[in-house]
Write an enzyme that holds these catalytic residues in place. Structure first.
Site, PDB file in Angstrom:
ATOM      1  N   SER A 100      -9.414 -18.930 -10.702  1.00 33.20           N
ATOM      2  CA  SER A 100      -8.703 -17.771 -11.573  1.00 33.20           C
ATOM      3  C   SER A 100      -9.326 -16.669 -11.093  1.00 33.20           C
ATOM      4  O   SER A 100      -9.004 -16.467  -9.097  1.00 33.20           O
ATOM      5  CB  SER A 100      -9.081 -17.683 -12.635  1.00 33.20           C
ATOM      6  OG  SER A 100     -10.782 -17.275 -12.597  1.00 33.20           O
ATOM      7  N   LYS A 101      -8.720 -14.943 -11.097  1.00 31.62           N
ATOM      8  CA  LYS A 101      -8.542 -14.296 -10.982  1.00 31.62           C
ATOM      9  C   LYS A 101      -9.497 -13.910 -10.158  1.00 31.62           C
ATOM     10  O   LYS A 101      -9.967 -13.286  -9.249  1.00 31.62           O
ATOM     11  CB  LYS A 101      -7.676 -12.389 -11.580  1.00 31.62           C
ATOM     12  CG  LYS A 101      -6.411 -13.035 -11.805  1.00 31.62           C
ATOM     13  CD  LYS A 101      -5.885 -11.756 -11.609  1.00 31.62           C
ATOM     14  CE  LYS A 101      -5.174 -11.335 -11.277  1.00 31.62           C
ATOM     15  NZ  LYS A 101      -3.672 -11.753 -12.329  1.00 31.62           N
TER      16      LYS A 101
END
Ligand code: GLU
Length: 470
Positions: free
Chosen positions: A241-242
């Site tokens: 994820s980010k």
């Protein structure tokens, strides 16, 4: 035609956002397998979710695939344009008694689900509408009648043989009440209509595969081969994820990565060929097989991607490197009309840049003669003792005939020798005079790239600067 040449693979993204690195890797595996087999790679945009699908996402996905060089042979096809065929196929299953209409409301289903959970049972549609023979209507969904007994086997080319008990599978909804097919139905009809031989996709779809196999069989279609690719994780073993860095493929373009670095990085996330790390596209096409894709999750390592990018920048042909760096220069306000200068600048910096953005940033001193000296560099190297040495260089330079790397080196050595100092004593102040910094490509390279006139101008400016300070 051999069996291999008939291979047809696809990438079937839902246009609900940018192209994620995980999706890009799936597309890459699918593309490579088709290319390896001399088959065809098809692009299908799965846009039947009318609410979440957007044209911007479709464009973003096509742009990212194009940037990576994953060119498709057919398509892009748009799933929403095949809804008539999906509906016909739903009708066929209804006519054959393999599907039925269901009018259970979401509230009723939710109540039953809660009840099942409370009683420790696995929630599953209870078949309320199975035998009612309800008509297709604006209120009804259509469900596929799943067998109650037996097993469905997925012979996955990556995961191996996996057996699912049919009793675990629900009577899944194949058409929603708005008349649109659900993913599991549309994907089967489209993959069959488009004659896919291999369905390569993320293993988040593995649980859908037995349901899809049952649908293939019910519709009388040949079942394709399946290959489910493992997830990509961050270094902390949670889903990428980010938090772990940029996850959009195009973010890497914007940060100054070359597409071949991203492709080379992505392919090694789960696939290997001995311990080789660097692969040209041709090599990948030659060596890629699904059998060598690993079963377990791959870990995303941004440093390795950066290392590969540095490698590919170093290897990049200068003309292309200029082309690729131009948007970054323009962003920094550099006049990009002098191609010859840009090419020399790129050549000077290609061995010392990890990204194109870094290259552009480090090159700014080449373009403006009005050098701003870094304070520490000026304090340390631009002082009185160096003025005469610098002046000697400026004076000698116009008559230097051998204006080459070798000639420049000899010239600087001769000046240092004549003045009774080592080359080191003059090289670093000269560097600061020419670049404003203590770190740059070799001074000889910088001098060649700038040309005599600009070097002399910068030396004069440095001398004036020193004199103004004392
Ligand atoms: N549209 C689906 C997705 O993006 C496709 C899955 C598949 O390849 O079957 O997840």
């Amino acid at each position: 035609m051999t069996e291999k040449e008939n291979v047809r693979t696809r990438f079937a993204p839902s246009p609900t956002g940018f192209l994620h690195v995980g999706g890009a890797r799936t597309a890459l595996f699918s593309w490579l397998y088709a290319r390896h087999c001399g088959g065809k790679f098809i692009l299908r945009i799965e846009d039947t979710d009318q609410v979440r699908s957007t044209e911007e996402s479709t464009k973003a996905i096509l742009d990212a695939l194009t940037w990576l060089g994953l060119h498709w042979d057919e398509g892009p096809f748009f799933q929403a344009q095949h809804v008539d065929i999906h509906r016909q196929m739903v009708q066929r299953l209804l006519d054959e008694g393999k599907a039925y209409c269901c009018v259970c409301t979401p509230e009723e289903l939710e109540d039953k689900r809660k009840k099942a959970l409370a009683e420790g049972r696995k929630p599953k549609y209870d078949g309320t509408c199975r035998e009612k023979k309800l008509p297709r209507s604006a209120y009804a969904v259509v469900r596929f009648r799943c067998p109650d007994t037996g097993v469905t086997v997925v012979n996955d080319l990556i995961k191996g043989r996996i057996t699912f008990n049919n009793e675990e599978l629900d009577d899944l909804v194949i058409e929603r009440s708005d008349g649109y097919p659900t993913y599991n139905f549309a994907v089967v009809v489209d993959d069959a209509q488009m004659e896919m031989t291999h369905v390569i996709r993320g293993d988040d779809h593995l649980n859908n595969t037995p349901r899809q196999i049952l649908l293939y069989k019910a519709l009388g279609y040949d079942v394709p081969q399946f290959a489910h690719v493992s997830m990509i994780m961050g270094s902390d073993k949670t889903r990428l994820s980010k938090r772990h860095g940029a996850t959009s493929v195009m973010a890497y373009k914007e940060m100054g990565y070359l597409p071949e670095a991203v492709v080379n990085y992505l392919v090694r996330l789960g696939w290997s060929y001995g311990d080789q790390e660097i692969f040209s596209l041709d090599e990948l096409i030659r060596t890629f097989t699904l059998e060598s894709v690993g079963k377990s999750a791959a870990i995303f390592n941004p440093e390795k991607l950066l290392w590969l990018n540095q490698h590919y920048i170093k290897e990049c042909d200068s003309k292309r490197l200029v082309q690729e760096t131009t948007p970054f220069w323009q962003e920094l306000g550099v006049d990009t009309s002098n191609h010859d200068l840009l090419k020399r600048v790129a050549d000077d910096l290609k061995t010392r840049s990890k990204t194109l953005a870094e290259l552009a940033d480090a090159s700014l001193f080449y373009f403006a003669d009005d050098i701003v000296y870094e304070k520490e560099a000026a304090d340390k190297f631009l002082n009185k003792g160096i003025v005469d040495h610098l002046a000697a260089i400026a004076e000698g330079l116009p008559s230097l005939e051998d204006f080459t790397k070798k000639g420049m080196e000899n010239f600087l050595r001769t000046i240092a020798g004549e003045r009774g100092v080592s080359l080191k004593v003059i090289a670093q102040p000269l560097r600061v005079a020419l670049t404003g910094k203590t770190v740059s490509p070799g001074v000889d390279e910088v001098m060649l790239t700038l040309g005599k006139e600009r070097v002399i101008k910068r030396i004069r400016k440095a001398i004036a600067f020193i004199n103004s300070r004392s």
